[in-house]
Write an enzyme that holds these catalytic residues in place. Structure first.
Site, PDB file in Angstrom:
ATOM      1  N   ILE A   1       0.835  -1.203   0.000  1.00 28.13           N
ATOM      2  CA  ILE A   1       0.000   0.000   0.000  1.00 28.13           C
ATOM      3  C   ILE A   1       0.867   1.249   0.000  1.00 28.13           C
ATOM      4  CG2 ILE A   1      -1.727   1.303   1.291  1.00 28.13           C
ATOM      5  CD1 ILE A   1      -2.815  -1.369   2.319  1.00 28.13           C
TER       6      ILE A   1
ATOM      7  N   ASP B   1      10.854   2.556   7.003  1.00 26.11           N
ATOM      8  CA  ASP B   1      10.371   1.185   7.180  1.00 26.11           C
ATOM      9  C   ASP B   1      11.519   0.352   7.727  1.00 26.11           C
ATOM     10  OD1 ASP B   1       8.831  -1.166   7.066  1.00 26.11           O
ATOM     11  OD2 ASP B   1       7.884  -0.523   5.194  1.00 26.11           O
TER      12      ASP B   1
ATOM     13  N   PRO C   1       1.469  -1.606   9.767  1.00 26.10           N
ATOM     14  CA  PRO C   1       0.469  -2.376  10.512  1.00 26.10           C
ATOM     15  C   PRO C   1       0.469  -1.960  11.978  1.00 26.10           C
ATOM     16  CG  PRO C   1       2.431  -3.688  10.177  1.00 26.10           C
ATOM     17  CD  PRO C   1       2.650  -2.413   9.398  1.00 26.10           C
TER      18      PRO C   1
ATOM     19  N   SER D   1      -4.603   3.464   7.827  1.00 25.28           N
ATOM     20  CA  SER D   1      -4.137   2.127   8.191  1.00 25.28           C
ATOM     21  C   SER D   1      -4.883   1.593   9.408  1.00 25.28           C
ATOM     22  CB  SER D   1      -2.624   2.150   8.438  1.00 25.28           C
ATOM     23  OG  SER D   1      -2.151   0.857   8.748  1.00 25.28           O
ATOM     24  N   ARG D   2      -4.438   1.956  10.612  1.00 25.06           N
ATOM     25  CA  ARG D   2      -5.091   1.526  11.845  1.00 25.06           C
ATOM     26  C   ARG D   2      -5.130   2.695  12.815  1.00 25.06           C
ATOM     27  NH1 ARG D   2      -6.778  -1.852   9.183  1.00 25.06           N
ATOM     28  NH2 ARG D   2      -6.715  -4.126   9.399  1.00 25.06           N
TER      29      ARG D   2
ATOM     30  N   ASP E   1      -9.164   7.919   8.274  1.00 24.08           N
ATOM     31  CA  ASP E   1     -10.169   6.919   7.915  1.00 24.08           C
ATOM     32  C   ASP E   1     -10.322   5.895   9.028  1.00 24.08           C
ATOM     33  OD1 ASP E   1     -12.014   5.642   6.044  1.00 24.08           O
ATOM     34  OD2 ASP E   1     -10.504   4.057   5.894  1.00 24.08           O
TER      35      ASP E   1
ATOM     36  N   GLU F   1     -12.593   3.020  17.469  1.00 23.28           N
ATOM     37  CA  GLU F   1     -13.688   2.934  16.502  1.00 23.28           C
ATOM     38  C   GLU F   1     -14.613   1.749  16.727  1.00 23.28           C
ATOM     39  OE1 GLU F   1     -12.101   0.707  12.561  1.00 23.28           O
ATOM     40  OE2 GLU F   1     -11.119   2.603  12.979  1.00 23.28           O
TER      41      GLU F   1
ATOM     42  N   HIS G   1     -13.585   4.151   8.161  1.00 18.56           N
ATOM     43  CA  HIS G   1     -12.853   2.940   7.789  1.00 18.56           C
ATOM     44  C   HIS G   1     -13.337   2.403   6.438  1.00 18.56           C
ATOM     45  CE1 HIS G   1     -10.339  -0.396   9.849  1.00 18.56           C
ATOM     46  NE2 HIS G   1     -10.213  -0.487   8.547  1.00 18.56           N
TER      47      HIS G   1
END
Length: 333
Positions: free
Chosen positions: A154, A173, A205, A232-233, A257, A262, A294
């Site tokens: 992504i 990363d 993640p 993402s999260r 998002d 949530e 989401h």
């Protein structure tokens, strides 16, 4: 065999039913799997869950006691599942390890452009026939610096779009992605990325090591006029710290998002009941913030791939095969 699928959206239901056609019957429910709804699964050998399901030890024990033997989660993330308890109870667990990365990457850019160009505010104004431009000024992104935290599939797709805008790319990363390097991305440490980026997008993640990767210190390290996007999260961002910075007048825009609390909110209609979450209620009042529920993954292409993979996971389980998506394998009899 009939499969019970929890948390099925209206648009998703026909795709699930069609995918399972000719293989197994499927019963779709719009309710999410929680401690209260888990007893519904009694008698179902296989259930399918959504990312907002609660699969803690209590829910897993209820499922196992009711005869469930396999859980097929329709998402990449699985931080909502207690895998150790699932293994102890002899439950097979599988997920969808990958689907269209473009769905999320394109939506992340949608959020970035929406806050940069004040699209929501402009749309609300024109509905009231207010056509003034005051407060709607954005910025060209060409020549700006885009920081990508997480450069997997992504993150790479997001970087390719950024490259098309003509931006300078910084990446962070645990390992470099050669495809991103070919785009001209310069890998650096997180502190430098946050300090130099005009736009920061999160694509890592949610793990113990990444929980609140954007905390109070990280937010303070960012430019006052930066744009932050998280598709993402929710747990990647310390939301209370974010609200504090927003109250101080910082950031050109924030597009979210996902939200760390949530569960029990997103995918549900709370318009009449109201929301007791003061942090979320405060967050959505800022004019430079756009919050969506989401939906970044929610394209026909991505959902189709998710459903097809879920069917394959169930078929693998029934055939005694261990596919690439298995998180907890079927117990050896």
């Amino acid at each position: 065999m009939e499969i019970l699928a929890f948390g099925v959206q209206a648009d998703e239901k026909p795709l699930i039913e069609k995918a399972f056609e000719g293989h197994h019957d499927v019963r779709c429910l719009d309710v999410f799997l929680t401690e209260d709804t888990a007893p519904i699964a009694a008698g179902y050998e296989v259930i399918s869950t959504s990312v907002n399901a609660v699969l803690d030890h209590r829910v897993l024990q209820t499922l196992a006691a009711g005869g469930t033997q396999m859980i097929a989660q329709r998402s990449t993330g699985f931080n909502n599942i207690d895998l150790e308890v699932a293994e102890r109870l002899g439950l097979t667990v599988a997920r969808v390890s990958h689907y269209s990365p473009y769905s999320v990457a394109e939506f992340a850019w949608t959020l970035a452009m929406a806050v940069n160009r004040r699209i929501v505010r402009a749309s609300n104004r024109t509905r009231d026939f207010d056509f003034r431009l005051d407060g709607l000024m954005g910025r060209d992104l060409r020549g700006r610096t885009v920081g990508v935290l997480g450069t997997g599939k992504i993150g790479e797709a997001f970087a390719r779009i950024a490259h098309g805008f003509g931006t300078r790319l910084l990446g962070w990363d645990v390992a470099e992605n050669p495809a991103c390097v070919e785009l001209g991305m310069e890998y650096t440490d997180k502190d430098r990325l946050l300090a130099e980026a005009d736009l920061v997008s999160l694509h890592v993640p949610l793990l113990p090591a990444t929980h609140h990767i954007i905390d109070a210190a990280a937010l303070k390290a960012m430019k006052d006029d930066a744009i932050l996007v998280n598709s993402s999260r929710g747990g990647l961002v310390d939301t209370e710290a974010l609200v504090t910075e927003l109250r101080a007048g910082r950031f050109a825009g924030v597009g979210l998002d996902v939200y760390e609390a949530e569960a029990g909110l997103f995918f549900l209609d709370k318009s009449l009941a109201g929301v007791e979450d003061d942090t979320l209620a405060r967050l959505v009042t800022f004019p430079n913030v756009v919050v969506t529920s989401h939906q970044a993954y929610y394209t026909a292409d991505a959902v189709g791939q998710i459903v097809d993979t879920t069917v394959r996971n169930v078929l693998d389980y029934r055939a005694g095969r261990r596919g690439e998506n298995v998180l907890v394998p079927r117990p050896v009899s």
